[in-house]
Design an enzyme around this catalytic site. Structure first.
Site, PDB file in Angstrom:
ATOM      1  N   GLY A   8     -33.704 -57.624 -37.976  1.00 54.31           N
ATOM      2  CA  GLY A   8     -34.999 -57.547 -38.646  1.00 54.31           C
ATOM      3  C   GLY A   8     -35.634 -58.932 -38.684  1.00 54.31           C
ATOM      4  N   THR A  10     -36.039 -60.772 -41.208  1.00 53.31           N
ATOM      5  CA  THR A  10     -35.326 -61.638 -42.155  1.00 53.31           C
ATOM      6  C   THR A  10     -33.841 -61.718 -41.841  1.00 53.31           C
ATOM      7  OG1 THR A  10     -36.911 -60.989 -43.866  1.00 53.31           O
ATOM      8  CG2 THR A  10     -34.899 -62.086 -44.609  1.00 53.31           C
ATOM      9  N   ASN A  11     -33.200 -60.565 -41.711  1.00 57.39           N
ATOM     10  CA  ASN A  11     -31.744 -60.539 -41.520  1.00 57.39           C
ATOM     11  C   ASN A  11     -31.324 -59.795 -40.267  1.00 57.39           C
ATOM     12  OD1 ASN A  11     -30.842 -61.890 -43.953  1.00 57.39           O
ATOM     13  ND2 ASN A  11     -31.627 -60.114 -45.056  1.00 57.39           N
ATOM     14  N   VAL A  13     -28.036 -57.673 -38.847  1.00 57.02           N
ATOM     15  CA  VAL A  13     -26.810 -57.022 -39.303  1.00 57.02           C
ATOM     16  C   VAL A  13     -25.994 -56.561 -38.094  1.00 57.02           C
ATOM     17  CG1 VAL A  13     -25.860 -55.208 -40.778  1.00 57.02           C
ATOM     18  CG2 VAL A  13     -28.065 -56.226 -41.345  1.00 57.02           C
ATOM     19  N   GLY A 107     -42.216 -50.459 -33.579  1.00 56.35           N
ATOM     20  CA  GLY A 107     -41.047 -51.266 -33.943  1.00 56.35           C
ATOM     21  C   GLY A 107     -39.771 -50.463 -33.683  1.00 56.35           C
ATOM     22  N   ASP A 109     -36.915 -50.607 -34.996  1.00 56.34           N
ATOM     23  CA  ASP A 109     -36.250 -50.193 -36.241  1.00 56.34           C
ATOM     24  C   ASP A 109     -36.809 -48.862 -36.743  1.00 56.34           C
ATOM     25  OD1 ASP A 109     -38.662 -51.644 -36.633  1.00 56.34           O
ATOM     26  OD2 ASP A 109     -38.174 -52.058 -38.720  1.00 56.34           O
ATOM     27  N   ASP A 129     -38.818 -47.815 -45.499  1.00 57.83           N
ATOM     28  CA  ASP A 129     -37.827 -48.874 -45.270  1.00 57.83           C
ATOM     29  C   ASP A 129     -38.331 -50.186 -45.889  1.00 57.83           C
ATOM     30  OD1 ASP A 129     -36.117 -50.859 -44.269  1.00 57.83           O
ATOM     31  OD2 ASP A 129     -35.816 -49.828 -42.369  1.00 57.83           O
ATOM     32  N   THR A 132     -38.663 -56.776 -44.386  1.00 58.05           N
ATOM     33  CA  THR A 132     -39.626 -57.873 -44.488  1.00 58.05           C
ATOM     34  C   THR A 132     -41.013 -57.264 -44.732  1.00 58.05           C
ATOM     35  OG1 THR A 132     -38.273 -59.039 -42.875  1.00 58.05           O
ATOM     36  CG2 THR A 132     -40.476 -59.933 -43.319  1.00 58.05           C
ATOM     37  N   THR A 184     -45.674 -65.880 -67.347  1.00 55.29           N
ATOM     38  CA  THR A 184     -46.137 -65.838 -65.954  1.00 55.29           C
ATOM     39  C   THR A 184     -45.203 -65.023 -65.061  1.00 55.29           C
ATOM     40  OG1 THR A 184     -47.039 -68.036 -66.326  1.00 55.29           O
ATOM     41  CG2 THR A 184     -46.882 -67.322 -64.033  1.00 55.29           C
TER      42      THR A 184
HETATM   43  N1  LIG Z   1     -29.951 -56.045 -52.229  1.00 56.02           N
HETATM   44  C1  LIG Z   1     -31.000 -56.864 -52.212  1.00 56.02           C
HETATM   45  N2  LIG Z   1     -31.488 -57.434 -53.356  1.00 56.02           N
HETATM   46  C2  LIG Z   1     -32.556 -58.245 -53.337  1.00 56.02           C
HETATM   47  N3  LIG Z   1     -33.225 -58.577 -52.246  1.00 56.02           N
HETATM   48  C3  LIG Z   1     -32.794 -58.057 -51.079  1.00 56.02           C
HETATM   49  C4  LIG Z   1     -31.664 -57.184 -50.987  1.00 56.02           C
HETATM   50  N4  LIG Z   1     -31.504 -56.827 -49.683  1.00 56.02           N
HETATM   51  C5  LIG Z   1     -32.472 -57.455 -49.001  1.00 56.02           C
HETATM   52  N5  LIG Z   1     -33.251 -58.179 -49.828  1.00 56.02           N
HETATM   53  C6  LIG Z   1     -34.434 -58.954 -49.477  1.00 56.02           C
HETATM   54  O1  LIG Z   1     -35.383 -58.018 -49.010  1.00 56.02           O
HETATM   55  C7  LIG Z   1     -36.116 -58.549 -47.920  1.00 56.02           C
HETATM   56  C8  LIG Z   1     -35.915 -57.692 -46.722  1.00 56.02           C
HETATM   57  O2  LIG Z   1     -34.581 -57.782 -46.303  1.00 56.02           O
HETATM   58  P1  LIG Z   1     -34.036 -56.936 -45.086  1.00 56.02           P
HETATM   59  O3  LIG Z   1     -34.004 -55.483 -45.462  1.00 56.02           O
HETATM   60  O4  LIG Z   1     -32.750 -57.525 -44.635  1.00 56.02           O
HETATM   61  O5  LIG Z   1     -35.227 -57.229 -44.042  1.00 56.02           O
HETATM   62  P2  LIG Z   1     -35.343 -57.125 -42.477  1.00 56.02           P
HETATM   63  O6  LIG Z   1     -34.653 -55.856 -42.058  1.00 56.02           O
HETATM   64  O7  LIG Z   1     -36.816 -57.097 -42.242  1.00 56.02           O
HETATM   65  O8  LIG Z   1     -34.698 -58.343 -41.888  1.00 56.02           O
HETATM   66  C9  LIG Z   1     -35.618 -59.978 -47.710  1.00 56.02           C
HETATM   67  O9  LIG Z   1     -36.494 -60.844 -48.396  1.00 56.02           O
HETATM   68  C10 LIG Z   1     -34.226 -59.954 -48.345  1.00 56.02           C
HETATM   69  O10 LIG Z   1     -33.854 -61.219 -48.812  1.00 56.02           O
HETATM   70  C1  LIG Z   2     -43.320 -53.385 -39.006  1.00 57.75           C
HETATM   71  C2  LIG Z   2     -42.161 -54.300 -38.636  1.00 57.75           C
HETATM   72  C3  LIG Z   2     -42.629 -55.741 -38.685  1.00 57.75           C
HETATM   73  C4  LIG Z   2     -41.027 -54.084 -39.661  1.00 57.75           C
HETATM   74  O1  LIG Z   2     -39.983 -54.980 -39.354  1.00 57.75           O
HETATM   75  P1  LIG Z   2     -38.889 -55.502 -40.421  1.00 57.75           P
HETATM   76  O2  LIG Z   2     -39.524 -55.521 -41.764  1.00 57.75           O
HETATM   77  O3  LIG Z   2     -37.750 -54.510 -40.383  1.00 57.75           O
HETATM   78  O4  LIG Z   2     -38.455 -56.826 -39.911  1.00 57.75           O
HETATM   79  C5  LIG Z   2     -41.603 -53.909 -37.229  1.00 57.75           C
HETATM   80  O5  LIG Z   2     -41.259 -52.564 -37.201  1.00 57.75           O
HETATM   81  C6  LIG Z   2     -42.597 -54.204 -36.121  1.00 57.75           C
HETATM   82  O6  LIG Z   2     -42.728 -55.326 -35.677  1.00 57.75           O
HETATM   83  N1  LIG Z   2     -43.334 -53.161 -35.636  1.00 57.75           N
HETATM   84  C7  LIG Z   2     -44.271 -53.244 -34.553  1.00 57.75           C
HETATM   85  C8  LIG Z   2     -45.529 -52.462 -34.800  1.00 57.75           C
HETATM   86  C9  LIG Z   2     -45.314 -50.980 -35.094  1.00 57.75           C
HETATM   87  O7  LIG Z   2     -44.230 -50.541 -35.466  1.00 57.75           O
HETATM   88  O8  LIG Z   2     -46.295 -50.214 -34.928  1.00 57.75           O
HETATM   89  K   LIG Z   3     -35.371 -53.342 -41.040  1.00 63.60           K
END
Ligand SMILES: Nc1ncnc2c1ncn2[C@@H]1O[C@H](COP(=O)(O)OP(=O)(O)O)[C@@H](O)[C@H]1O
Ligand SMILES: CC(C)(COP(=O)(O)O)[C@@H](O)C(=O)NCCC(=O)O
Ligand SMILES: [K+]
Length: 260
Positions: A8, A10-11, A13, A107, A109, A129, A132, A184
């Protein structure tokens, strides 16, 4: 054994599928500069720590960050002597249709979530989902991906407030006890948390109305449980939806490949 990688924004896996279940799941921050050698040392160390002696023979990748794929391909070739399936590439087939505007690159995913959601719950789904970005994937009665919604992610929204306003601190998301904040941090958490509850509810209601049919709403992603426990938004939560989909797509390509 199959190594499934879900990258993704951010992360990233990694998970190992032994044909029956996932043996472990390891997470690293997404960084396109990370080399194949770095991935291997990291993964090998973690597998040994868990006492896993895996012979990796297959690999499948879903990446929302195109640049990351190069080094993951090198990892597959150099250390596992195999050519990976990359979701979204023409030589990686999907067991479901994708019905979107011509020229759209969905995307990967979202495609993987669609396959996994349909396998677990059948058609007429909305998959939310929390990554990010927060994505809504609409799955038709026959399992096809037919479009959806992309909204800013929960943490992205909080970060944007912090970045743009000099007096707003960095804040982690949590469920505020009250809507009216008296400091805040509580004000910011309320805006994003309850704003998100409203966003999810409104978008799902509108999708259902637009399609004129009942739909099951499935949530996934790290922050899904936080929203599930606070408001009655989802019919089901799936912790490892993307990994489940990757394993199905890999299996499908192996079967189709064997028939050809
Ligand atoms: N269990 C959790 N608690 C809090 N924040 C989380 C947790 N899991 C993921 N995040 C945060 O949620 C955001 C999306 O993470 P993730 O699902 O891994 O994104 P992506 O699939 O886009 O890489 C990131 O900012 C991550 O740090
Ligand atoms: C929307 C997203 C940025 C989500 O990605 P993620 O949050 O999992 O990193 C990814 O699915 C993407 O780049 N999509 C391309 C455009 C589309 O799905 O229509
Ligand atoms: K994802």
């Amino acid at each position: 054994m199959l190594l499934a990688v879900d990258c993704g924004n951010t992360n990233t896996v990694f998970s190992l599928w032994d044909g029956t279940s996932f043996l472990g799941m390891w997470r690293t921050a997404t960084d396109w500069k990370r080399t194949a050698d770095q991935y291997y040392v990291w993964l090998d160390t973690l597998m040994k720590l868990q006492g896993i002696d895996a012979e990796i023979s297959d690999m499948i990748i879903s990446s929302t960050v195109p640049r990351v794929v190069f080094n993951l391909r090198v990892l597959s070739d150099r250390y596992f002597n195999t050519r990976p399936f990359v979701v979204g590439k023409s030589d990686c087939l999907l067991p479901v249709d994708v019905r979107v505007d011509e020229g759209t690159t969905v995307g990967p995913d979202r495609l993987v979530n669609t396959v996994a959601g349909f396998d677990k719950h059948g058609g007429d789904l909305i998959i939310v989902d929390f990554g990010t970005a927060t994505t809504f994937d609409v799955v038709d009665v026959d399992g096809a991906y037919v479009g959806g919604v992309i909204a800013p992610g929960v943490n992205l929204s909080l970060e944007a407030l912090h970045q743009a306003a000099a007096a707003l601190p960095h804040v982690d998301i949590s469920k505020p006890q009250r809507v009216v904040g008296t400091n805040t941090v509580a004000c910011m958490q309320s805006g994003v948390f309850w704003g998100y509850v409203g966003l999810v509810r409104e978008i799902c209601d509108r999708i259902k109305a637009e399609r004129g049919t009942a739909m099951k709403i499935i949530s996934t992603g790290g922050l899904a449980p936080l929203f599930q426990q606070s408001a009655d938004l989802f019919d089901a939560f799936e912790e490892d939806l993307t990994m489940h989909g990757l394993q199905i797509i890999h299996n499908y390509n192996k079967e189709v490949g064997a028939q050809e």
